[in-house]
Design an enzyme around this catalytic site. Structure first.
Site, PDB file in Angstrom:
ATOM      1  N   ASN A  22      84.004  62.816  74.127  1.00 40.94           N
ATOM      2  CA  ASN A  22      84.987  63.883  73.915  1.00 40.94           C
ATOM      3  C   ASN A  22      86.259  63.447  74.616  1.00 40.94           C
ATOM      4  O   ASN A  22      86.341  63.494  75.839  1.00 40.94           O
ATOM      5  CB  ASN A  22      84.444  65.197  74.494  1.00 40.94           C
ATOM      6  CG  ASN A  22      85.483  66.309  74.451  1.00 40.94           C
ATOM      7  OD1 ASN A  22      86.531  66.166  73.824  1.00 40.94           O
ATOM      8  ND2 ASN A  22      85.189  67.409  75.131  1.00 40.94           N
ATOM      9  N   LYS A  25      89.108  64.783  74.595  1.00 38.06           N
ATOM     10  CA  LYS A  25      89.968  65.904  75.018  1.00 38.06           C
ATOM     11  C   LYS A  25      91.426  65.597  74.637  1.00 38.06           C
ATOM     12  O   LYS A  25      91.651  64.979  73.605  1.00 38.06           O
ATOM     13  CB  LYS A  25      89.779  66.169  76.516  1.00 38.06           C
ATOM     14  CG  LYS A  25      88.291  66.368  76.859  1.00 38.06           C
ATOM     15  CD  LYS A  25      88.050  66.853  78.249  1.00 38.06           C
ATOM     16  CE  LYS A  25      86.540  67.002  78.476  1.00 38.06           C
ATOM     17  NZ  LYS A  25      86.204  67.495  79.811  1.00 38.06           N
ATOM     18  N   HIS A  71      83.392  74.560  73.617  1.00 40.10           N
ATOM     19  CA  HIS A  71      83.532  73.804  74.874  1.00 40.10           C
ATOM     20  C   HIS A  71      84.044  74.742  75.970  1.00 40.10           C
ATOM     21  O   HIS A  71      84.855  75.634  75.698  1.00 40.10           O
ATOM     22  CB  HIS A  71      84.498  72.637  74.678  1.00 40.10           C
ATOM     23  CG  HIS A  71      84.471  71.686  75.825  1.00 40.10           C
ATOM     24  ND1 HIS A  71      85.148  71.930  76.996  1.00 40.10           N
ATOM     25  CD2 HIS A  71      83.803  70.523  76.014  1.00 40.10           C
ATOM     26  CE1 HIS A  71      84.904  70.940  77.848  1.00 40.10           C
ATOM     27  NE2 HIS A  71      84.097  70.079  77.275  1.00 40.10           N
ATOM     28  N   GLU A  86      86.180  74.381  78.188  1.00 37.14           N
ATOM     29  CA  GLU A  86      87.639  74.430  78.358  1.00 37.14           C
ATOM     30  C   GLU A  86      88.266  75.381  77.340  1.00 37.14           C
ATOM     31  O   GLU A  86      89.239  76.067  77.639  1.00 37.14           O
ATOM     32  CB  GLU A  86      88.212  73.005  78.255  1.00 37.14           C
ATOM     33  CG  GLU A  86      87.904  72.219  79.525  1.00 37.14           C
ATOM     34  CD  GLU A  86      87.720  70.735  79.334  1.00 37.14           C
ATOM     35  OE1 GLU A  86      88.111  70.185  78.300  1.00 37.14           O
ATOM     36  OE2 GLU A  86      87.142  70.113  80.269  1.00 37.14           O
ATOM     37  N   GLU A 112      76.619  71.770  79.394  1.00 34.55           N
ATOM     38  CA  GLU A 112      77.627  71.197  80.284  1.00 34.55           C
ATOM     39  C   GLU A 112      77.939  72.184  81.408  1.00 34.55           C
ATOM     40  O   GLU A 112      78.751  73.108  81.208  1.00 34.55           O
ATOM     41  CB  GLU A 112      78.923  70.918  79.520  1.00 34.55           C
ATOM     42  CG  GLU A 112      78.778  69.973  78.351  1.00 34.55           C
ATOM     43  CD  GLU A 112      80.112  69.320  77.997  1.00 34.55           C
ATOM     44  OE1 GLU A 112      80.175  68.092  78.083  1.00 34.55           O
ATOM     45  OE2 GLU A 112      81.069  70.028  77.686  1.00 34.55           O
ATOM     46  N   GLY A 121      84.388  66.829  84.940  1.00 33.17           N
ATOM     47  CA  GLY A 121      85.582  66.219  85.520  1.00 33.17           C
ATOM     48  C   GLY A 121      85.607  66.229  87.031  1.00 33.17           C
ATOM     49  O   GLY A 121      86.646  65.979  87.646  1.00 33.17           O
ATOM     50  N   SER A 162      80.433  64.702  84.072  1.00 28.62           N
ATOM     51  CA  SER A 162      80.487  63.509  84.926  1.00 28.62           C
ATOM     52  C   SER A 162      79.416  62.478  84.583  1.00 28.62           C
ATOM     53  O   SER A 162      78.853  61.841  85.477  1.00 28.62           O
ATOM     54  CB  SER A 162      80.429  63.914  86.410  1.00 28.62           C
ATOM     55  OG  SER A 162      81.556  64.708  86.750  1.00 28.62           O
TER      56      SER A 162
END
Ligand code: 13P
Length: 259
Positions: A12, A14, A102, A104, A174, A180, A219
């Site tokens: 991904n 992003k 996702h 985010e 996730e 991250g 990660s």
């Protein structure tokens, strides 16, 4: 990893890589991967919308067996939805997978459980496969609410879905605190939560849940993928930061070699 579900490693990207950078990354990745890698693992890259066409033509013209994924979609076939992209537009670009829900998008851009459920159905309706994301915050994990949060997200997304449609989907667990941050879930925790996702899917769609791949994301790096993949409920990885670099991403795809 199970004997029956083909492992998937999906990158991904992003909001990274222009279309020119994306072409280079895919080409470099293809130089590092061989037929055995593609045989063992389904490899997916999810570039930004602006790079999809370029990556598609690179993959097609060089016959690279990497599947194309998108990071988002709007769940209507067309209309006055400024700035949005329809399922049909993605399908025409030979997009195979679309990430929906996702964290985010849920946390920063306001995607609700209801919108995620509509996106999931719209992706299936256009003949593509959704990668349905779920995961808890650090607060939820520390207060013991992780299972409830994740099972709730899966129920909201899959409620009422036919088994034959559910079979086309992939889930990515996730944990938000691992995205991250350099802090991945332990293989044991990842296995427990991916198992919980599968048990929840089983309640909703029955035995087809055994064939649905559940990926871990957060990660994932060349140094931790092998131990994550050793877990029976972890069927692959959804990789953010480490997928941007073709060397790192290739090493993740080749996790079997580091055993
Ligand atoms: P990182 O691999 O950068 O932690 O991102 C994970 C992720 O959000 C993939 O969708």
């Amino acid at each position: 990893m199970s004997a029956t579900r083909k492992p998937m490693i999906a990158g991904n990207w992003k909001m990274h890589h222009t279309h020119l950078e994306a072409i280079q990354v895919v080409q470099k990745l293809s130089y590092r991967l061989d037929g055995d890698d593609y045989e063992a693992v389904e490899v997916v890259v999810c570039p930004a919308f602006t790079a999809l066409r370029s990556v598609q033509t690179t993959i097609d013209s060089d016959r690279i067996p990497i599947a194309l994924g998108a990071q988002n979609v709007y769940p209507e076939p067309q209309g006055a939805f400024t700035g949005e992209v329809s399922p049909g537009m993605l399908a025409k670009l030979n997009v195979s997978y679309v990430i929906v829900g996702h964290s985010e998008r849920r946390e920063i851009l306001g995607d609700t459980d209801d919108l995620v459920a509509r996106k999931l159905r719209a992706v299936l309706g256009a003949g593509m496969r959704p990668i349905v994301c779920c995961g808890e915050t650090l607060d939820e994990r520390e207060s013991g609410a992780a299972e409830e949060k994740v099972a709730g997200q899966i129920r909201a997304a899959y409620h009422g879905l036919k088994a034959a449609d559910a079979e086309q989907t992939v889930v990515a667990y996730e944990p938000i605190w691992a995205i991250g941050t350099g802090r991945n879930a332990t293989p044991d925790d990842a296995n427990t939560m991916c198992g919980l996702v599968r048990a929840t899917l089983r309640e909703i769609v029955g035995s087809v849940a055994e064939g649905i791949r559940v990926l871990y994301g957060g990660s994932v790096k060349p140094g931790n993928i092998a131990e994550l993949m050793a877990e029976p409920e972890v069927d692959g990885g959804l990789v953010g930061g480490a997928s941007l670099d073709p060397d790192d991403f290739a090493r993740i795809v080749q996790y079997r070699r580091s055993k």
